[in-house]
Motif scaffolding. Structure first.
Motif, PDB file in Angstrom:
ATOM      1  N   GLN A   1     -28.249  -8.723  24.343  1.00 32.58           N
ATOM      2  CA  GLN A   1     -27.543  -7.460  24.165  1.00 32.58           C
ATOM      3  C   GLN A   1     -26.810  -7.092  25.449  1.00 32.58           C
ATOM      4  O   GLN A   1     -27.349  -7.236  26.550  1.00 32.58           O
ATOM      5  N   ILE A   2     -25.588  -6.617  25.288  1.00 33.64           N
ATOM      6  CA  ILE A   2     -24.722  -6.260  26.408  1.00 33.64           C
ATOM      7  C   ILE A   2     -24.520  -4.750  26.365  1.00 33.64           C
ATOM      8  O   ILE A   2     -24.075  -4.209  25.358  1.00 33.64           O
ATOM      9  N   GLY A   3     -24.855  -4.065  27.456  1.00 31.79           N
ATOM     10  CA  GLY A   3     -24.896  -2.610  27.449  1.00 31.79           C
ATOM     11  C   GLY A   3     -23.561  -1.916  27.508  1.00 31.79           C
ATOM     12  O   GLY A   3     -23.511  -0.704  27.742  1.00 31.79           O
ATOM     13  N   PHE A   4     -22.483  -2.627  27.299  1.00 35.20           N
ATOM     14  CA  PHE A   4     -21.140  -2.065  27.328  1.00 35.20           C
ATOM     15  C   PHE A   4     -20.334  -2.633  26.160  1.00 35.20           C
ATOM     16  O   PHE A   4     -20.736  -3.614  25.536  1.00 35.20           O
ATOM     17  N   GLY A   5     -19.179  -2.020  25.893  1.00 37.31           N
ATOM     18  CA  GLY A   5     -18.328  -2.481  24.808  1.00 37.31           C
ATOM     19  C   GLY A   5     -17.606  -3.770  25.139  1.00 37.31           C
ATOM     20  O   GLY A   5     -17.705  -4.307  26.243  1.00 37.31           O
ATOM     21  N   ALA A   6     -16.886  -4.265  24.159  1.00 36.62           N
ATOM     22  CA  ALA A   6     -16.168  -5.531  24.313  1.00 36.62           C
ATOM     23  C   ALA A   6     -15.021  -5.397  25.311  1.00 36.62           C
ATOM     24  O   ALA A   6     -14.392  -4.350  25.427  1.00 36.62           O
ATOM     25  N   GLY A   7     -14.782  -6.486  26.038  1.00 36.73           N
ATOM     26  CA  GLY A   7     -13.590  -6.562  26.869  1.00 36.73           C
ATOM     27  C   GLY A   7     -13.780  -6.353  28.351  1.00 36.73           C
ATOM     28  O   GLY A   7     -12.927  -6.747  29.138  1.00 36.73           O
ATOM     29  N   GLY A   8     -14.883  -5.734  28.783  1.00 33.36           N
ATOM     30  CA  GLY A   8     -15.084  -5.487  30.202  1.00 33.36           C
ATOM     31  C   GLY A   8     -15.791  -6.629  30.898  1.00 33.36           C
ATOM     32  O   GLY A   8     -16.096  -7.672  30.303  1.00 33.36           O
ATOM     33  N   SER A   9     -16.078  -6.431  32.174  1.00 32.70           N
ATOM     34  CA  SER A   9     -16.716  -7.473  32.979  1.00 32.70           C
ATOM     35  C   SER A   9     -18.099  -7.830  32.452  1.00 32.70           C
ATOM     36  O   SER A   9     -18.472  -9.008  32.393  1.00 32.70           O
ATOM     37  N   THR A  10     -18.887  -6.814  32.066  1.00 35.39           N
ATOM     38  CA  THR A  10     -20.241  -7.086  31.589  1.00 35.39           C
ATOM     39  C   THR A  10     -20.201  -7.899  30.301  1.00 35.39           C
ATOM     40  O   THR A  10     -20.985  -8.842  30.117  1.00 35.39           O
ATOM     41  N   ASP A  11     -19.282  -7.543  29.412  1.00 29.53           N
ATOM     42  CA  ASP A  11     -19.126  -8.287  28.163  1.00 29.53           C
ATOM     43  C   ASP A  11     -18.714  -9.728  28.438  1.00 29.53           C
ATOM     44  O   ASP A  11     -19.259 -10.671  27.837  1.00 29.53           O
ATOM     45  N   THR A  12     -17.774  -9.915  29.345  1.00 26.04           N
ATOM     46  CA  THR A  12     -17.301 -11.265  29.683  1.00 26.04           C
ATOM     47  C   THR A  12     -18.442 -12.122  30.213  1.00 26.04           C
ATOM     48  O   THR A  12     -18.631 -13.270  29.803  1.00 26.04           O
ATOM     49  N   ILE A  13     -19.239 -11.552  31.130  1.00 30.56           N
ATOM     50  CA  ILE A  13     -20.357 -12.291  31.717  1.00 30.56           C
ATOM     51  C   ILE A  13     -21.410 -12.591  30.651  1.00 30.56           C
ATOM     52  O   ILE A  13     -21.906 -13.718  30.538  1.00 30.56           O
ATOM     53  N   GLY A  14     -21.763 -11.592  29.850  1.00 33.71           N
ATOM     54  CA  GLY A  14     -22.785 -11.785  28.835  1.00 33.71           C
ATOM     55  C   GLY A  14     -22.425 -12.856  27.826  1.00 33.71           C
ATOM     56  O   GLY A  14     -23.274 -13.677  27.438  1.00 33.71           O
ATOM     57  N   ARG A  15     -21.182 -12.878  27.413  1.00 30.63           N
ATOM     58  CA  ARG A  15     -20.775 -13.840  26.388  1.00 30.63           C
ATOM     59  C   ARG A  15     -20.755 -15.277  26.922  1.00 30.63           C
ATOM     60  O   ARG A  15     -21.145 -16.209  26.204  1.00 30.63           O
ATOM     61  N   VAL A  16     -20.335 -15.467  28.155  1.00 29.14           N
ATOM     62  CA  VAL A  16     -20.339 -16.840  28.668  1.00 29.14           C
ATOM     63  C   VAL A  16     -21.759 -17.306  28.957  1.00 29.14           C
ATOM     64  O   VAL A  16     -22.100 -18.475  28.745  1.00 29.14           O
TER      65      VAL A  16
END
Length: 314
Positions: free
Chosen positions: A35-50
């Protein structure tokens, strides 16, 4: 060696072997959700998905990345803290929003720092205080001297902890700052380069301008110096025992079984050590991978809670 000592040594070795086998054989019974604590498109999302992608490739587990925005990660971590500790869900968040809320709303979040098993960190956002290259000062002492000589020196900031840190500097030094609130680092940079602000805060977008010589670093606002500016001291090194240190970290519900926790911790570490994740994190944050491990992550958060409390005067 006596027979009894030999038997004890054999039993200890067998125990370690069994533990190692159990750890190696652990796998989620179904999906492992990151789970990523922010919405799609930001730095946290980018890191979590990779990280989820590489973990899936390396382990064969079915790792799913899922956005859970709300309160800068507060909603996600509240959910994790109150779910079964079965190793099926891991959260990725940023420490600063969590710590700010824990300081200002203790008892209202549905969790505290004891609610989680910590697994590691991905990186820290390297936050810098910068000025135009032609500014008459090169460090915080010089900025203070400039402010005292020229009245309230305008500072561009985009997050409350940045303002609070400099208010601490203002209170200790007797200098006056005028705080210009913006919507992000790009606007801070624009105000500094345009002369509307004498200094501002940045966490990556300023690097091309630093390399071109248009701006200069005044201080690292983190608890450590930046990899791209190792000669620029931190704010604590310049005499102010406060810092703003955004760190991306992973956690699971407290009480996650040891075999699951160890296997997930190792899988995260292996993914973070991959060239693909290293490249994405560097491109996204302009920062290298920094995995503090379980103990280091917990220490970072507990030390950070004390620091954020000091920022808010608590």
């Amino acid at each position: 060696m006596t027979f009894r000592k030999t038997l004890a040594a054999f039993a200890a070795a067998a125990g370690l072997l069994v533990a190692g086998i159990a750890q190696a054989e652990w796998a989620p019974k179904g999906n492992l959700t990151l789970q990523i604590g922010f919405g799609a498109g930001g730095s946290t999302d980018t890191i979590g998905r990779v990280v989820a992608k590489v973990m899936k490739e390396q382990t064969g587990w079915n790792v799913i990345a899922e956005n859970k925005p709300g309160g800068g990660g507060v909603a996600m971590f509240a959910g994790i803290a109150n779910r079964p500790a079965d190793g099926s869900v891991v959260g990725l968040g940023v420490n600063m929003p969590i710590l700010v809320n824990l300081v200002n709303k203790p008892g209202e979040l549905g969790f505290d720092l004891d609610s989680f098993d910590y697994l590691g960190t991905a990186a820290r956002a390297q936050l810098g205080l910068f000025a135009r290259a032609d500014a008459s000062f090169d460090d915080v002492a010089g900025l203070i001297e400039y402010a005292k000589a020229n009245g309230a020196a305008p500072l561009a900031f985009d997050a409350k902890p940045q303002e609070l840190a400099m208010r601490q500097v203002m209170a200790k030094s007797g200098a006056e700052f005028q705080f210009l609130s913006t919507k992000g680092g790009a606007e801070n940079l624009k105000l500094v380069l345009g002369g509307q602000a004498i200094a501002g805060f940045e966490a990556g977008e300023h690097l091309p301008f630093l390399e071109s010589g248009e701006i200069k670093m005044i201080a690292s606002m983190n608890n450590t110096r930046h990899n791209y500016a190792p000669d620029t001291p931190t704010l604590p090194e310049q005499g102010y025992d406060i810092y703003v240190d955004p760190v991306f970290f992973f956690a699971a519900a407290k009480g996650t079984p040891e075999d699951a926790r160890m296997a997930i911790t190792e899988a995260l570490a292996a993914a973070l050590d991959s060239e693909e994740v290293k490249t994405v994190v560097m491109n996204s944050l302009k920062s290298p991978i920094e995995n503090m491990g379980p103990e280091g992550t917990e220490k970072m958060l507990r030390d950070g809670l004390v620091n954020v409390g000091a920022l808010f005067g608590k």
